[in-house]
Design a protein around this motif. Structure first.
Motif, short mmCIF file in Angstrom:
data_model
loop_
_atom_site.label_atom_id
_atom_site.label_comp_id
_atom_site.label_asym_id
_atom_site.label_seq_id
_atom_site.Cartn_x
_atom_site.Cartn_y
_atom_site.Cartn_z
N ARG A 203 0.81 -1.22 0.00
CA ARG A 203 0.00 0.00 0.00
C ARG A 203 0.84 1.27 0.00
O ARG A 203 0.46 2.28 -0.59
CB ARG A 203 -0.92 0.01 1.23
CG ARG A 203 -1.96 -1.09 1.25
CD ARG A 203 -3.01 -0.85 0.17
NE ARG A 203 -4.04 -1.88 0.17
CZ ARG A 203 -4.04 -2.94 -0.64
NH1 ARG A 203 -3.06 -3.10 -1.51
NH2 ARG A 203 -5.01 -3.83 -0.60
N LYS A 204 1.99 1.25 0.70
CA LYS A 204 2.80 2.46 0.82
C LYS A 204 4.26 2.16 0.55
O LYS A 204 4.82 1.22 1.12
CB LYS A 204 2.64 3.07 2.22
CG LYS A 204 3.37 4.40 2.39
CD LYS A 204 3.04 5.06 3.73
CE LYS A 204 3.72 6.41 3.87
NZ LYS A 204 3.37 7.08 5.15
N LEU A 205 4.88 2.97 -0.31
CA LEU A 205 6.28 2.81 -0.67
C LEU A 205 6.98 4.15 -0.51
O LEU A 205 6.53 5.17 -1.04
CB LEU A 205 6.41 2.35 -2.12
CG LEU A 205 7.84 2.25 -2.70
CD1 LEU A 205 8.66 1.21 -1.93
CD2 LEU A 205 7.78 1.89 -4.18
N LYS A 206 8.07 4.16 0.26
CA LYS A 206 8.83 5.40 0.48
C LYS A 206 10.18 5.29 -0.23
O LYS A 206 10.96 4.37 0.03
CB LYS A 206 9.01 5.65 1.97
CG LYS A 206 7.69 5.84 2.71
CD LYS A 206 7.90 6.13 4.19
CE LYS A 206 8.38 7.55 4.41
NZ LYS A 206 8.42 7.89 5.85
N LEU A 207 10.45 6.27 -1.11
CA LEU A 207 11.70 6.33 -1.86
C LEU A 207 12.29 7.73 -1.73
O LEU A 207 12.61 8.40 -2.72
CB LEU A 207 11.45 5.99 -3.34
CG LEU A 207 10.88 4.61 -3.66
CD1 LEU A 207 10.51 4.51 -5.13
CD2 LEU A 207 11.89 3.52 -3.30
N GLU A 208 12.45 8.19 -0.51
CA GLU A 208 12.96 9.53 -0.27
C GLU A 208 14.48 9.57 -0.39
O GLU A 208 15.17 8.65 0.06
CB GLU A 208 12.56 10.00 1.14
CG GLU A 208 11.07 9.98 1.39
CD GLU A 208 10.74 10.21 2.86
OE1 GLU A 208 11.66 10.13 3.70
OE2 GLU A 208 9.57 10.46 3.16
N HIS A 209 15.01 10.65 -0.99
CA HIS A 209 16.46 10.85 -1.08
C HIS A 209 17.17 9.61 -1.64
O HIS A 209 18.12 9.09 -1.06
CB HIS A 209 17.03 11.20 0.30
CG HIS A 209 16.47 12.47 0.88
ND1 HIS A 209 16.95 13.71 0.57
CD2 HIS A 209 15.43 12.67 1.73
CE1 HIS A 209 16.26 14.64 1.22
NE2 HIS A 209 15.32 14.02 1.92
N CYS A 210 16.70 9.15 -2.78
CA CYS A 210 17.26 7.96 -3.41
C CYS A 210 17.98 8.26 -4.74
O CYS A 210 18.27 7.35 -5.50
CB CYS A 210 16.15 6.93 -3.67
SG CYS A 210 15.51 6.16 -2.17
#
Length: 211
Positions: free
Chosen positions: A154-161
């Motif tokens: 449901r939720k995917l975090k790809l911060e500062h990648c």
């Protein structure tokens, strides 16, 4: 100690969350950063002992475990460690984890590819954080392919990648096929929203997209 901890978790009927996060991750670049990692580390920064964790998990693979959330945030996973076998077990449907974070773990491209490939067959994971790891074009292509088949995340975090415009467009092409993903967070990456008018139209299937 870590091996005993995971052995105990595999047989515990009550423990649902294991939070191993550390706040030692620096907020600025450092020349001594591990190769391929977007953030700096001090020499004394924590390194997650992959081998004993893997040994403990292999012994209990297939057992019923109550653990639902596992957070390694900020702990380095050296390239010399058997990261891919660890990822395979952690994201296996038999273990049944629902929330996993590798935030700031210095995962190599091979490690991230392993995570992305496991998503293709995983049917229990609902939340995944890969922020502060370097996402390459090949990793993004595999993510797009796997997420098109995954129905539970449901939720995917790809911060500062270090995600660039080409990678965003690669992901956008597969978004209409993603049945499960509702929340995609990508702030702090190397693209802006101004030239993405067409790409924005491709991401209508996602409830919230933050960048």
């Amino acid at each position: 100690m870590v091996q005993k901890l995971f052995q105990a978790l595999m047989t515990s009927p009550k423990v649902k969350v294991l939070d191993l996060r550390t706040s030692r991750l620096l907020e600025t670049w450092d020349k001594a950063s591990p190769a391929g990692h977007p953030r700096g580390f001090m020499a004394s920064d924590p390194v997650i002992p992959v081998e004993p964790i893997l040994e403990a998990l292999e012994c209990f693979e297939g057992s019923q475990c109550s653990l639902q959330t596992l957070d390694f945030g900020g702990n380095m996973m050296p390239s010399s460690s058997p990261i891919c076998p660890l990822v395979t077990i952690l994201l296996s449907p038999s273990l049944g984890l629902q929330r996993v974070s590798f935030r700031g773990c210095a995962l190599t491209e091979a490690g991230l590819l392993s995570v992305a490939k496991e998503l293709e067959t995983n049917n229990c994971l609902e939340f995944l954080d890969l922020s502060h790891n370097v996402i390459t074009k090949q990793v993004m292509q595999q993510l797009a392919k796997s997420l098109a088949k995954n129905t539970t995340l449901r939720k995917l975090k790809l911060e500062h990648c270090k995600i660039d415009l080409d990678m965003v467009e690669c992901l956008a092409k597969s978004l209409p096929e993603m049945e499960g993903l509702h929340h995609l967070r990508m702030d702090g990456n190397e693209f802006t929203w101004e030239p993405l008018t067409e790409t924005r139209e491709s991401i209508g299937a996602i409830a919230i997209v933050e960048a």
